[in-house]
Write an enzyme that holds these catalytic residues in place. Structure first.
Site, PDB file in Angstrom:
ATOM      1  N   CYS A  17       0.820  -1.216   0.000  1.00 37.37           N
ATOM      2  CA  CYS A  17       0.000   0.000   0.000  1.00 37.37           C
ATOM      3  C   CYS A  17       0.852   1.263   0.000  1.00 37.37           C
ATOM      4  O   CYS A  17       0.328   2.365  -0.189  1.00 37.37           O
ATOM      5  CB  CYS A  17      -0.933  -0.006   1.205  1.00 37.37           C
ATOM      6  SG  CYS A  17      -2.277  -1.212   1.061  1.00 37.37           S
ATOM      7  N   ASP A  50     -14.239   6.321   1.553  1.00 38.34           N
ATOM      8  CA  ASP A  50     -14.454   5.143   2.388  1.00 38.34           C
ATOM      9  C   ASP A  50     -13.774   3.933   1.761  1.00 38.34           C
ATOM     10  O   ASP A  50     -13.186   4.009   0.683  1.00 38.34           O
ATOM     11  CB  ASP A  50     -15.952   4.907   2.588  1.00 38.34           C
ATOM     12  CG  ASP A  50     -16.282   4.408   3.986  1.00 38.34           C
ATOM     13  OD1 ASP A  50     -15.493   3.599   4.522  1.00 38.34           O
ATOM     14  OD2 ASP A  50     -17.311   4.819   4.545  1.00 38.34           O
ATOM     15  N   ASP A  51     -13.878   2.787   2.452  1.00 37.34           N
ATOM     16  CA  ASP A  51     -13.120   1.605   2.054  1.00 37.34           C
ATOM     17  C   ASP A  51     -13.704   0.882   0.846  1.00 37.34           C
ATOM     18  O   ASP A  51     -12.989   0.165   0.147  1.00 37.34           O
ATOM     19  CB  ASP A  51     -13.032   0.630   3.239  1.00 37.34           C
ATOM     20  CG  ASP A  51     -12.316   1.242   4.418  1.00 37.34           C
ATOM     21  OD1 ASP A  51     -11.118   1.550   4.278  1.00 37.34           O
ATOM     22  OD2 ASP A  51     -12.946   1.434   5.470  1.00 37.34           O
ATOM     23  N   ASP A  91     -11.364  -4.659   3.111  1.00 38.48           N
ATOM     24  CA  ASP A  91     -12.301  -3.561   2.861  1.00 38.48           C
ATOM     25  C   ASP A  91     -13.752  -3.984   3.100  1.00 38.48           C
ATOM     26  O   ASP A  91     -14.578  -3.170   3.528  1.00 38.48           O
ATOM     27  CB  ASP A  91     -12.148  -3.050   1.430  1.00 38.48           C
ATOM     28  CG  ASP A  91     -10.870  -2.259   1.217  1.00 38.48           C
ATOM     29  OD1 ASP A  91     -10.310  -1.767   2.212  1.00 38.48           O
ATOM     30  OD2 ASP A  91     -10.435  -2.134   0.060  1.00 38.48           O
ATOM     31  N   HIS A 140      -8.516 -11.311 -14.241  1.00 36.76           N
ATOM     32  CA  HIS A 140      -7.999 -10.747 -15.483  1.00 36.76           C
ATOM     33  C   HIS A 140      -6.498 -10.534 -15.317  1.00 36.76           C
ATOM     34  O   HIS A 140      -6.023 -10.159 -14.235  1.00 36.76           O
ATOM     35  CB  HIS A 140      -8.688  -9.418 -15.795  1.00 36.76           C
ATOM     36  CG  HIS A 140      -8.287  -8.847 -17.125  1.00 36.76           C
ATOM     37  ND1 HIS A 140      -8.639  -9.436 -18.323  1.00 36.76           N
ATOM     38  CD2 HIS A 140      -7.556  -7.749 -17.445  1.00 36.76           C
ATOM     39  CE1 HIS A 140      -8.148  -8.724 -19.322  1.00 36.76           C
ATOM     40  NE2 HIS A 140      -7.483  -7.690 -18.819  1.00 36.76           N
ATOM     41  N   SER A 141      -5.748 -10.770 -16.391  1.00 37.85           N
ATOM     42  CA  SER A 141      -4.293 -10.629 -16.337  1.00 37.85           C
ATOM     43  C   SER A 141      -3.796  -9.850 -17.544  1.00 37.85           C
ATOM     44  O   SER A 141      -4.403  -9.880 -18.614  1.00 37.85           O
ATOM     45  CB  SER A 141      -3.624 -12.007 -16.291  1.00 37.85           C
ATOM     46  OG  SER A 141      -3.954 -12.748 -17.464  1.00 37.85           O
TER      47      SER A 141
END
Length: 347
Positions: A17, A50-51, A91, A140-141
């Site tokens: 983070c 917010d989360d 979250d 997804h990649s």
């Protein structure tokens, strides 16, 4: 190159983070002159940072939707995947909900790092999902210059139990469920400063689920809740204060800290995200020593829950914490806003 020899953190410019875009820059990015689309069923959007987003289905249940991804904060691929997934799922718990499904987000430098290493990352994410009782249902990649992993997570919550970061009240005590210092310890490890007895401490904390959030949501006296991640304790606390029009008093000595963090701060093990956080929120804070600032603005990855609790509900909160093996003590208090005072005073 063998998987054992890989150091994933060498392949990215940021970590966990701590690689979030700073709040000040993010404000510029999110500014829009377009007319806002109003949906009365959207209970939580982007207004209060917010989360997660929360959407009322109209039947007493709301859907929670969130996504979180980042670059490696540890070298071990499995641990990286597990931490990233735990952080994303948090979250949902921070909004008072329970996760029901996740899909993966993977960016991988396919010409630099073997696909078998990416598989280990995904396996770590799958393991965390299993701990949360949900399926990793797809994803997804893309081929990317740096490794990136995370999840988009869906959860549910009784609409009356949604916990926001903007609904705190004056008189609430503040509690934090995990110790601070994840950014400091991971930086100390990169600088080869970490003592043997502190190895894996940060990883253990980052891999701990915030499942208690769903139980805290059952308590009416928990007036607000959020998780402490990349913007540090002071950043997320200031969002709580701004959302409710309050000020806070924070008691530094009461704030839980990982072992050795103050020593490592003194040795210069401070991640770059700390200064970016202070540049965004420092004007809202009272005076404090530099060492305190380095901890309170330390970017957390998969950090703990910050709760604003009415005094009458403290015993219930302590009982839930004990059920989840969490030791809690108050770290501060929210107060009615007074002119001429900083939003957060540190004592």
């Amino acid at each position: 190159m063998s998987e054992q020899a890989i150091r994933l953190t060498q392949y990215s410019h940021g970590a966990g983070c701590g690689c979030k875009i700073s709040p000040k820059v993010l404000e510029t990015i999110l500014h829009s002159d377009q007319a806002k689309f109003i949906d009365p069923n959207l209970l939580v959007g982007n207004e209060t940072r917010d989360d997660a987003a929360v959407y009322d289905l109209g039947n007493g249940t709301s859907v929670i939707s969130t996504t979180d991804f980042f670059m490696p904060i540890v070298d071990n691929p499995f641990d990286f995947g597990r931490i990233a997934a735990t952080n994303a799922i948090s979250d949902i718990y921070a909004m008072g909900g329970k996760p029901i499904m996740a899909i993966a987000i993977l960016g991988w430098p396919v010409n630099t790092l073997a696909p078998e290493i990416a598989r280990e990352v995904v396996e770590g994410g799958r393991f965390a999902c299993q701990q949360a009782g949900i399926a990793l249902a797809g994803g997804h990649s893309i081929d990317a210059p740096e490794p990136i992993f995370g999840l988009a997570v869906t959860g549910v919550v009784p609409t009356e139990r949604v916990k926001k970061n903007s609904t705190a009240e004056a008189g609430c005590k503040l509690f934090l469920t995990k110790p601070l210092g994840i950014g400091v310890l991971t930086t100390a490890e990169k600088k080869s400063l970490l003592r043997p007895e502190h190895q894996n401490l940060a990883t253990e904390v980052m891999c701990t689920m915030n499942k208690a959030g769903a139980d805290f949501a059952e308590i009416d006296g928990v007036r607000a809740m959020t998780d402490v991640t990349g913007f540090g304790l002071l950043g997320h606390l200031s969002e709580v204060c701004q959302g409710a029009g309050l000020q806070a008093e924070l008691w530094y000595e009461a704030v839980p800290k990982l072992p050795g963090v103050e020593e490592y701060i003194a040795q210069g093990a401070v991640p770059g995200g700390t200064s970016r956080n202070f540049a965004s929120y420092g004007h809202l804070m009272g005076d404090m020593p530099d060492a305190w600032r380095s901890l309170l603005c330390d970017p957390q990855t998969s950090g703990g829950l910050l709760l604003a609790v009415e005094p009458a509900a403290e015993a219930q909160v302590q009982a839930v914490a004990a059920k989840h093996g969490i030791t809690l003590s108050a770290i501060g208090e929210l107060k009615t806003a007074r002119g001429g005072r900083p939003m957060v005073e540190i004592r």
